[in-house]
Design a protein around this motif. Structure first.
Motif: not given
Length: 217
Positions: A97-99, A193
């Motif tokens: 999970r990133f931005l 994140w």
């Protein structure tokens, strides 16, 4: 990861991207590179499509939601197919999970496809030099190879079939729209994140059981 395993993973990832371009790409239109037969516009859409192949339980959840809305179109049977056996575990390749949601580095995969003359990329660049969008093109040689691979191996045909199913689930939605649908799953939304997005297998199996009961009553 050893060099041998790294090389194998790179080939696996490139094959998966190849089939996504083949099955989920749209006609390339004007301005396409010579020999282009399909395109996926914007990396966000490509990443969203890849997520559903890498995480079969999330794909099945989408199919069940579509079944509720359109109960006579075979989506329930497709969800059963995705969830049966050990596919949700064996085929799972978790994404970070990133931005902007699930994301995986695809430069190596695309570089391999490009070096073999199977695909191309085209970046849309503003006058200030900022890249606004990257489009991913499948070339005719790539489509021919995808057909050869899927015809010669049931293992590789799985990638073709899942990419085709993901294309059906995604429809014409933009990358933003697909990400919004994926964020609707609490485990996706709640992932921190930089952490792997957790599975939803158990919850999907429970929903599948209930919807299957309803369909035979």
């Amino acid at each position: 990861m050893s060099h041998a395993l790294e090389h194998t993973a790179r080939k696996r990832d490139a094959i998966r991207i190849l089939f996504i371009l083949d099955q989920a790409g749209t006609p390339p239109g004007a301005g396409a590179p010579p020999g282009a037969v399909a395109v996926i516009k914007a990396e966000k859409r490509l990443q969203a499509l890849d997520f559903w192949i890498r995480c079969p339980d999330y794909l099945a959840a989408e199919l069940l939601a579509m079944h509720v809305q359109y109960p006579d179109r075979g989506y329930l049977a497709e969800a059963v197919c995705v969830m049966e056996g050990d596919e949700p575990d064996v085929r799972r390749l978790g994404m970070i999970r990133f931005l902007f949601g699930a994301w995986e580095q695809i430069d190596d995969s695309m570089s391999l496809l490009i070096s073999l003359g199977l695909a191309r990329i085209k970046r849309n660049i503003k006058p200030d030099g900022k890249v606004t969008r990257t489009d991913f093109y499948l070339l005719d040689a790539g489509r021919q190879l995808a057909n050869q691979l899927s015809s010669g191996s049931t293992h590789l045909a799985w990638y073709r079939d899942r990419a085709r199913l993901v294309a059906l689930v995604a429809g014409n939605c933009s990358g933003d729209d697909l990400k919004e649908r994926q964020y609707a799953q609490a485990e996706y939304q709640g992932a921190r994140w930089g952490q792997v997005i957790g599975p939803i297998k158990q919850r999907v199996q429970e929903s599948l059981k209930e919807l299957t009961k309803e369909s035979i009553q």
